[in-house]
Write an enzyme that holds these catalytic residues in place. Sequence first.
Site, mmCIF file in Angstrom:
data_model
loop_
_atom_site.group_PDB
_atom_site.id
_atom_site.type_symbol
_atom_site.label_atom_id
_atom_site.label_comp_id
_atom_site.label_asym_id
_atom_site.label_seq_id
_atom_site.Cartn_x
_atom_site.Cartn_y
_atom_site.Cartn_z
ATOM 1 N N ILE A 1 44.543 44.190 40.480
ATOM 2 C CA ILE A 1 44.234 42.761 40.355
ATOM 3 C C ILE A 1 45.416 41.905 40.755
ATOM 4 O O ILE A 1 45.240 40.821 41.337
ATOM 5 C CB ILE A 1 43.766 42.420 38.917
ATOM 6 N N GLY B 1 37.233 47.546 38.111
ATOM 7 C CA GLY B 1 37.295 46.477 37.117
ATOM 8 C C GLY B 1 38.531 45.634 37.322
ATOM 9 O O GLY B 1 38.964 45.420 38.451
ATOM 10 N N GLU B 2 39.079 45.107 36.242
ATOM 11 C CA GLU B 2 40.284 44.269 36.242
ATOM 12 C C GLU B 2 40.042 42.877 36.818
ATOM 13 O O GLU B 2 40.861 41.992 36.682
ATOM 14 C CB GLU B 2 41.437 44.915 37.026
ATOM 15 N N GLY B 3 38.924 42.669 37.522
ATOM 16 C CA GLY B 3 38.704 41.446 38.273
ATOM 17 C C GLY B 3 38.952 41.628 39.748
ATOM 18 O O GLY B 3 38.942 40.659 40.521
#
Length: 357
Positions: free
Chosen positions: A98, A320-322
């Site tokens: 991210i 994930g994480e953005g």
Amino acid sequence: MMNLSEILYQIDPPREEWRIKAKKHLEALAIPAGSLGVMTSLAEQLVAITETMTPEFPQKEVFVMAGDHGVAEEGVSRFPKAVTVEMVGNFLQGGAGINAFAKNAGAKVNIVDLGVDAKLDLLYGKGKVINRKIGYGTKNMTKSAAMSREDAVNSLEAGINLVIDAKSRGVDLIATGDMGIGNTTPSTAVFAALSGIKAKDLTGRGTGLDDAAIAHKVAVIDKALMLHRSGKNDPIAILSKLGGYEIGGIAGLILGAAYCHMPVLLDGYISTAGALLAVSMAPACKDYVIAAHVSHERAHKKMLEYLGLRPLLELDLRLGEGTGAALAMPLVDAASIMLRDMLTFEEAGVNPSCENL
């Protein structure tokens, strides 16, 4: 600080008149009809949300909502729970996915502790982590409710107020992110409870589980669903019994974005579980959500279809994480540039009846 009931009462859909105005302008651009595909509908959505024909998003922020899960003790992930706090450390060093993708998109990364099972007091004091801690991880949902109803509401309100604060600082676009070992399990449980779809038809590999581990994960989710028979018309109960602090926080981010008339880029599977809860509480907030991508997680496509959202990207991501949301940020900028910089047939002096168009 706004509370949940106040926010839910004040969320309205974007005004259709702005979408129609954008549509007419885009149809007049000096390009073949429909030639920019999804970018056209994205531009219409941005105009409707921001209520301007020239939307701009110079200040972008990603909120990585972090929390641990009691159900991790059931062995539903390849990684131990301790990895959550270790990854928070990696985010702070700027060494995670991210960090790299947000930097490329010109976005700030905010790490929010909603329920990491570790003391992060020193990081709060230095302003490196936003302290919204509700507890040190949820409880094991196969044995009890993951959290109290009060804590579920607290997680939602934490996300809501983060967006309200961001809006006051001039932020134009937010993106959701997550960190929490084992969080695909509660996300799947939430989706199953809301949709009525069986866990065996939704459960994926998460951090890379083999077939035997997936079968075990399905059994864990089924056990939790049997223990907590919540009606799908009570999303707060579903969050409290089956969810996670960070999932509630993400739902709050989406509710807050709708309240603030701000577009919100939705990341992957965990974030979409949050969106399911938010839309269940306030259906109008769906119109403020931009699905950044469809992930490689098995049920993510089903989640997006259930919500009626079309993803901008399909890159087989499942980090994930953005990360997916950050990768989609330049597309949002491109849609806004299209509105501002492209000429209409009339402005360009192009005859739309020309046979070559």
